[in-house]
Design an enzyme around this catalytic site. Structure first.
Site, mmCIF file in Angstrom:
data_model
loop_
_atom_site.group_PDB
_atom_site.id
_atom_site.type_symbol
_atom_site.label_atom_id
_atom_site.label_comp_id
_atom_site.label_asym_id
_atom_site.label_seq_id
_atom_site.Cartn_x
_atom_site.Cartn_y
_atom_site.Cartn_z
ATOM 1 N N HIS A 56 0.822 -1.208 0.000
ATOM 2 C CA HIS A 56 0.000 0.000 0.000
ATOM 3 C C HIS A 56 0.858 1.262 0.000
ATOM 4 O O HIS A 56 0.540 2.262 0.647
ATOM 5 C CB HIS A 56 -0.951 0.014 1.202
ATOM 6 C CG HIS A 56 -1.913 -1.139 1.224
ATOM 7 N ND1 HIS A 56 -3.075 -1.151 0.486
ATOM 8 C CD2 HIS A 56 -1.867 -2.325 1.884
ATOM 9 C CE1 HIS A 56 -3.717 -2.289 0.693
ATOM 10 N NE2 HIS A 56 -3.002 -3.025 1.525
ATOM 11 N N ASN A 129 -10.191 -3.293 2.168
ATOM 12 C CA ASN A 129 -9.855 -3.245 0.747
ATOM 13 C C ASN A 129 -11.106 -2.956 -0.063
ATOM 14 O O ASN A 129 -12.211 -2.888 0.485
ATOM 15 C CB ASN A 129 -9.244 -4.580 0.276
ATOM 16 C CG ASN A 129 -7.793 -4.742 0.687
ATOM 17 O OD1 ASN A 129 -7.047 -3.778 0.763
ATOM 18 N ND2 ASN A 129 -7.395 -5.975 0.952
ATOM 19 N N TYR A 339 0.491 -4.427 11.815
ATOM 20 C CA TYR A 339 0.316 -3.026 11.420
ATOM 21 C C TYR A 339 1.030 -2.058 12.362
ATOM 22 O O TYR A 339 1.832 -1.233 11.909
ATOM 23 C CB TYR A 339 -1.173 -2.702 11.295
ATOM 24 C CG TYR A 339 -1.710 -3.016 9.916
ATOM 25 C CD1 TYR A 339 -2.285 -2.042 9.129
ATOM 26 C CD2 TYR A 339 -1.624 -4.301 9.382
ATOM 27 C CE1 TYR A 339 -2.765 -2.321 7.858
ATOM 28 C CE2 TYR A 339 -2.090 -4.591 8.119
ATOM 29 C CZ TYR A 339 -2.656 -3.596 7.352
ATOM 30 O OH TYR A 339 -3.120 -3.882 6.091
#
Length: 489
Positions: A56, A129, A339
């Protein structure tokens, strides 16, 4: 291939017994922290690139608002959803997955759909997404999957063989592959695509009742897509087509909107539902769990500085106010670690205090020091708890209801008992004749430079999803499907 087998090891040289399945409590999870191999793979993966995101990397972002339009207070105690009309500010970031910062916006690739809601009870990050499913269901395979989509270690170039070799050896990817190479694989603009949590999350209310949920963001602008030919043409004219379109629309007062919806499954139904509701490669049929209206999201303000606000924005699926939470979804469980770990490495340990990331409510914690500490570092207040000097304390009233789990800790084969073909076939059969034709053409174009044995392996997956699907792709590649069917029989 060499006759000599080399066994995979950890970085410390220990032989890896299973590189296909994470260690979980029972076949449905959750993932165990004691899975050292998983943690090593993910931590190393997060540190492979600096300074751009590993995945990303290229994105566009904007601020906006969210307003509650549907009553879901019976499902969650979160104050945001306590009554219709509540609202909050938000920041959204859309992105491609595999490409680098300078890549073309119109590549055939899933799009990240991440939203940070600044609620009065702290940030809620929805990290999703533009597809309701994903290529894999076990996080141990995530770095392998991304490596197959990146660049060949020898040539430094993107390589179709790497991609299809991985996909053909991972039949659970078929559903997402069918989506990706269909019409929705290349959105016309970021404003003309839906968003999905993809993962299953949870909501829980004041009575301690838990519900499993999937989030949907339905574009008010309508779905619009690009053909492969138009995407290639635009890439040659404007690498930043999607980024430019979003910025220009907001700057001109044409504010894009999405209707926010959820599917809701009572906790007890998950145990008997025919599908594993925590499998990221599956959708929940709307006939069983229809969409319920929640609210309206609007983007209405562009950032003032791209680096400070878009590049340094950091989303993590563990951010959720009381009344909301994760699920035993194995992929989600790993992302809860991955993350924030990536943000600490890429931006710094104090990333959550940056303007774009910090909550719009008071913050009280015991994090101190670290690189780029750019505030008062909480002055003279104590940095430990419990303490005798009026430091912040924990609140038992915010405790999430217990999650019942069972099962022996082991590496369960995630493909055993899983049907990886029916939903992919259903998606194919939902397409019109024209959509099927474009899907087959897109697949044939991507598979043409791939070695024949990988083509054959992948065609068998298409055929198992739907005989027509496999036959048409085989024909487009000049392969006799009857020979393959006879060999399989």
């Amino acid at each position: 291939m060499s006759e000599t087998r080399r066994f995979m090891t950890t970085a410390a040289g220990t032989v890896v017994a299973d590189n296909q399945n994470s260690m979980t409590a029972g076949p449905r999870g959750p993932v165990l922290m004691q899975d050292h191999h998983l943690m090593e793979k993910m931590a190393h993966f997060n540190r492979e690139r600096i300074p751009e995101r590993v995945v990303h990397a290229k994105g566009a972002g904007a601020y906006g608002t969210f307003k509650v339009t549907g009553d879901i207070s019976k499902y969650t105690r979160a104050k945001l959803f306590s009554r219709i009309g509540n609202s909050c500010e938000l920041f959204a970031r859309f992105s491609t997955v595999a490409g680098e910062l300078g890549s073309a916006d119109t590549a055939r690739d899933p799009r990240g759909f991440a939203v940070k809601f600044y609620t009065e009870e702290g940030n809620w990050d929805m990290v999703g997404n533009n597809t309701p499913i994903f290529f894999i269901r076990d996080p141990l395979k995530f770095s392998d999957f991304i490596h197959s989509q990146k660049r060949d270690p020898r040539t430094g170039m993107r390589d179709n063989t790497m991609q299809w070799d991985f996909w053909s050896l991972s039949p659970e990817s078929l559903h997402q592959v069918t989506w990706l190479f269909g019409d929705r694989g290349i959105p016309a603009t970021l404003r003309n695509m839906d968003g999905f949590s993809s993962h299953t999350y949870s909501l829980w209310n004041d009575e301690g009742e838990r519900y499993w949920v999937k989030w949907h963001f339905k574009t008010v602008q309508g779905i619009k897509n690009l053909t492969a030919e138009d995407a290639a043409r635009i890439a040659g004219e404007d690498l930043d087509h999607h980024r430019r379109d979003l910025f220009t629309a907001i700057e001109n007062g044409d504010f894009p909107q999405w209707r926010v919806m959820i599917q809701v499954m009572p906790e007890h139904e998950a145990e008997t539902y025919p599908l594993n509701p925590f499998d990221l490669t599956k959708v929940w049929p709307h006939a069983d769990y229809p969409l319920i209206e929640v609210g309206l999201m609007e983007l209405n303000r562009n950032p003032e500085n791209y680096f400070a606000e878009v590049e340094q924005s950091a989303f993590e699926p563990g951010n959720a106010p009381a009344g909301m939470g994760p699920s035993p979804d194995k992929m989600l469980q790993a992302r809860l670690l991955s993350y924030p770990d990536a943000h600490r490495y890429r931006i710094g340990v104090n990333y959550a205090a940056l303007d774009v990331n910090k909550p719009r409510c008071p913050v009280h914690h015991y994090h101190r020091d670290g690189q780029t500490r750019f505030d008062g570092n909480f002055g003279r207040s104590p940095n430990y708890q419990p303490n005798s000097f009026d430091g912040p304390v924990d609140d038992p009233a915010m405790r999430e209801p217990p999650l019942r789990i069972s099962g022996d800790a082991a590496r369960y084969d995630h493909r055993v008992g899983n049907d990886d073909y029916t939903q992919a076939g259903n998606l194919y059969r939902l397409m019109s004749a024209e959509e099927r034709g474009r899907l087959v053409a897109n697949l044939a174009g991507a598979l043409t430079p791939v070695p024949r044995f990988i083509q054959v392996r992948q065609i068998n997956h298409f055929y198992r999803a739907d005989p027509e699907y496999g036959t048409r792709v085989a024909s487009a590649l000049g392969i006799d499907i009857q020979t393959l069917v006879g060999r399989a029989a």
